[in-house]
Design a protein around this motif. Structure first.
Motif, PDB file in Angstrom:
ATOM      1  N   VAL A 149       0.849  -1.184   0.000  1.00 41.27           N
ATOM      2  CA  VAL A 149       0.000   0.000   0.000  1.00 41.27           C
ATOM      3  C   VAL A 149       0.889   1.240   0.000  1.00 41.27           C
ATOM      4  O   VAL A 149       1.876   1.304   0.750  1.00 41.27           O
ATOM      5  N   ALA A 150       0.545   2.235  -0.805  1.00 38.12           N
ATOM      6  CA  ALA A 150       1.337   3.453  -0.898  1.00 38.12           C
ATOM      7  C   ALA A 150       0.975   4.406   0.237  1.00 38.12           C
ATOM      8  O   ALA A 150      -0.028   5.096   0.185  1.00 38.12           O
TER       9      ALA A 150
ATOM     10  N   GLU B  71      -5.023   4.751   2.209  1.00 37.94           N
ATOM     11  CA  GLU B  71      -3.837   4.731   1.369  1.00 37.94           C
ATOM     12  C   GLU B  71      -3.537   6.178   0.985  1.00 37.94           C
ATOM     13  O   GLU B  71      -4.104   6.728   0.039  1.00 37.94           O
ATOM     14  N   ALA B  72      -2.629   6.804   1.748  1.00 33.85           N
ATOM     15  CA  ALA B  72      -2.439   8.250   1.661  1.00 33.85           C
ATOM     16  C   ALA B  72      -1.693   8.693   0.414  1.00 33.85           C
ATOM     17  O   ALA B  72      -1.809   9.847   0.000  1.00 33.85           O
TER      18      ALA B  72
ATOM     19  N   PRO C  23      -4.484   8.736  -8.606  1.00 37.74           N
ATOM     20  CA  PRO C  23      -4.316  10.179  -8.406  1.00 37.74           C
ATOM     21  C   PRO C  23      -4.931  10.698  -7.109  1.00 37.74           C
ATOM     22  O   PRO C  23      -4.709  11.847  -6.746  1.00 37.74           O
ATOM     23  N   ASN C  24      -5.723   9.879  -6.404  1.00 35.01           N
ATOM     24  CA  ASN C  24      -6.418  10.334  -5.210  1.00 35.01           C
ATOM     25  C   ASN C  24      -6.140   9.410  -4.031  1.00 35.01           C
ATOM     26  O   ASN C  24      -5.874   8.218  -4.209  1.00 35.01           O
TER      27      ASN C  24
ATOM     28  N   ASP D 242     -13.122   6.352  -2.901  1.00 30.94           N
ATOM     29  CA  ASP D 242     -12.149   7.225  -3.556  1.00 30.94           C
ATOM     30  C   ASP D 242     -12.350   8.629  -3.005  1.00 30.94           C
ATOM     31  O   ASP D 242     -13.438   9.207  -3.129  1.00 30.94           O
ATOM     32  N   ALA D 243     -11.289   9.209  -2.403  1.00 35.67           N
ATOM     33  CA  ALA D 243     -11.436  10.488  -1.703  1.00 35.67           C
ATOM     34  C   ALA D 243     -11.515  11.680  -2.640  1.00 35.67           C
ATOM     35  O   ALA D 243     -11.805  12.789  -2.195  1.00 35.67           O
ATOM     36  N   GLY D 244     -11.229  11.497  -3.925  1.00 34.02           N
ATOM     37  CA  GLY D 244     -11.257  12.632  -4.832  1.00 34.02           C
ATOM     38  C   GLY D 244     -10.244  13.680  -4.409  1.00 34.02           C
ATOM     39  O   GLY D 244      -9.071  13.381  -4.198  1.00 34.02           O
ATOM     40  N   THR D 245     -10.699  14.916  -4.219  1.00 33.93           N
ATOM     41  CA  THR D 245      -9.796  15.999  -3.809  1.00 33.93           C
ATOM     42  C   THR D 245      -9.604  16.073  -2.303  1.00 33.93           C
ATOM     43  O   THR D 245      -8.842  16.905  -1.822  1.00 33.93           O
ATOM     44  N   GLY D 246     -10.281  15.223  -1.551  1.00 33.36           N
ATOM     45  CA  GLY D 246     -10.183  15.251  -0.091  1.00 33.36           C
ATOM     46  C   GLY D 246      -8.987  14.475   0.427  1.00 33.36           C
ATOM     47  O   GLY D 246      -8.339  13.716  -0.297  1.00 33.36           O
TER      48      GLY D 246
END
Length: 332
Positions: free
Chosen positions: A201-202, A220-221, A225-226, A249-253
């Motif tokens: 996991v990244a 996964e911080a 791209p998110n 998927d956190a999107g821009t958060g």
């Protein structure tokens, strides 16, 4: 003189906290417009008479909140200032619990009521015994030093699970080159032996268990791209994980730390912009149903208070509180 110096130090600390928080005021309206119902499913969790309160401020990076009900107190890390703080609900008093803290970050409580802490400077996970002594649970794996233990939880079986990304200890110290990949580890409660339970996991960051302990949620911080929230089945009598998949998927958060309530909803620290800062609430199916807006990015949170229905949110420079109509799950 010792008592007097302690009182003066406490007064100075509280004065600085009040000064730093002078620009923020709680809502004078109820229901609080900062608590947003995004789906009808969230309506039952909002208490119409409750407003977001700032209960402490003046920190440089507030993280790792953990509730101690027998003390009626919240412990949390002020990471950059190298200390663990204590806020007492009944009196509202704020004090230093430990300084230096070896740049403590994530904290939790084990099944015997002891404080478990991720320490960046020592690259270790420690346990504070009932007599105040500190035991190192783990600082190496396969003979190599850990990176920078970040967040920690306990399973119902007593095992300690923690994330170990290579994020670095704090802004003032350079981190040595990592010798291990970013993993999630499990420390067995009977043997003290560690095993890798999630790898590949990244940037593993915040983690928490579902109320029944059968699922592990993990941030996964450094996913591209998110940022992602992943979920894993906890298998083989709680010793391993399987079937990892994307939960949200956190999107821009920027999800960071989170906890589950008794219904299995995830209350997630969130942020990255004025439009994002605060907490979001996700159902066990990954549906966004509610949001709590804060003036700062929320790094982490926990449930506390007499009925475990006081949501306590560590948000950059401050700690915020909100009573909600649910309780934190028994998993820590």
């Amino acid at each position: 003189m010792i008592a007097r110096r302690g009182l003066l130090a406490g007064a100075a600390l509280l004065g600085a906290a009040r000064a730093a928080g002078a620009g923020w005021e709680p809502s004078q309206r109820v229901p609080d417009p900062a608590v947003e119902i995004l789906d009808p499913a969230f309506a039952k969790y909002r208490l119409a008479s409750a407003t977001v309160e700032r209960v402490a401020t003046g920190f440089r990076w507030a993280e790792g909140p953990v509730w101690f009900g027998d003390r009626g107190a919240l412990l949390f890390s002020d990471v950059v200032n190298d200390r663990i703080m204590k806020w007492e609900e009944a009196s509202g008093s704020l004090s230093e619990f430990r300084r230096p803290s070896n740049y403590a970050n994530g904290n939790t409580r084990d099944r015997q009521g002891r404080l478990i802490t991720c320490q960046h400077r020592t690259r270790s996970v420690t346990r504070t015994e009932h007599d105040g002594t500190i035991t190192t649970l783990m600082d190496r794996f396969d003979g190599k030093p850990l990176n920078s233990p970040n967040d920690v939880v306990c399973h119902a079986d007593g095992a300690v699970w923690f994330t170990d990304p290579a994020f670095g200890p704090n802004p003032h110290e350079a981190m040595a080159a990592p010798e291990l990949p970013g993993n999630v580890y499990r420390i067995d409660p009977a043997t003290g032996q560690a095993s890798v339970v999630v790898e590949g996991v990244a940037g593993p960051n915040g983690l928490c268990f579902a109320p029944d302990g059968t699922k592990l949620y993990l941030i996964e911080a450094r996913a591209k791209p998110n940022r992602l929230i992943r979920v894993y089945d906890v298998v083989e009598n709680g010793t391993k994980t399987a079937n990892g998949r994307v939960f949200y998927d956190a999107g821009t958060g920027t999800p960071d730390g989170f906890r589950a309530d008794v219904d299995g909803n995830l209350w997630c620290g969130w942020g990255m912009s004025e439009a994002e800062d605060g907490v979001i609430v996700l159902t066990p199916q990954g549906k966004l149903i509610g949001r709590i807006r804060l003036p700062e990015r929320c790094a982490n949170l926990c449930f506390g208070g007499l009925n475990r229905n006081l949501l306590l949110m560590t948000a950059t420079h401050s700690v915020y509180a909100l009573y909600v109509n649910t309780r934190g799950a028994g998993t820590c």
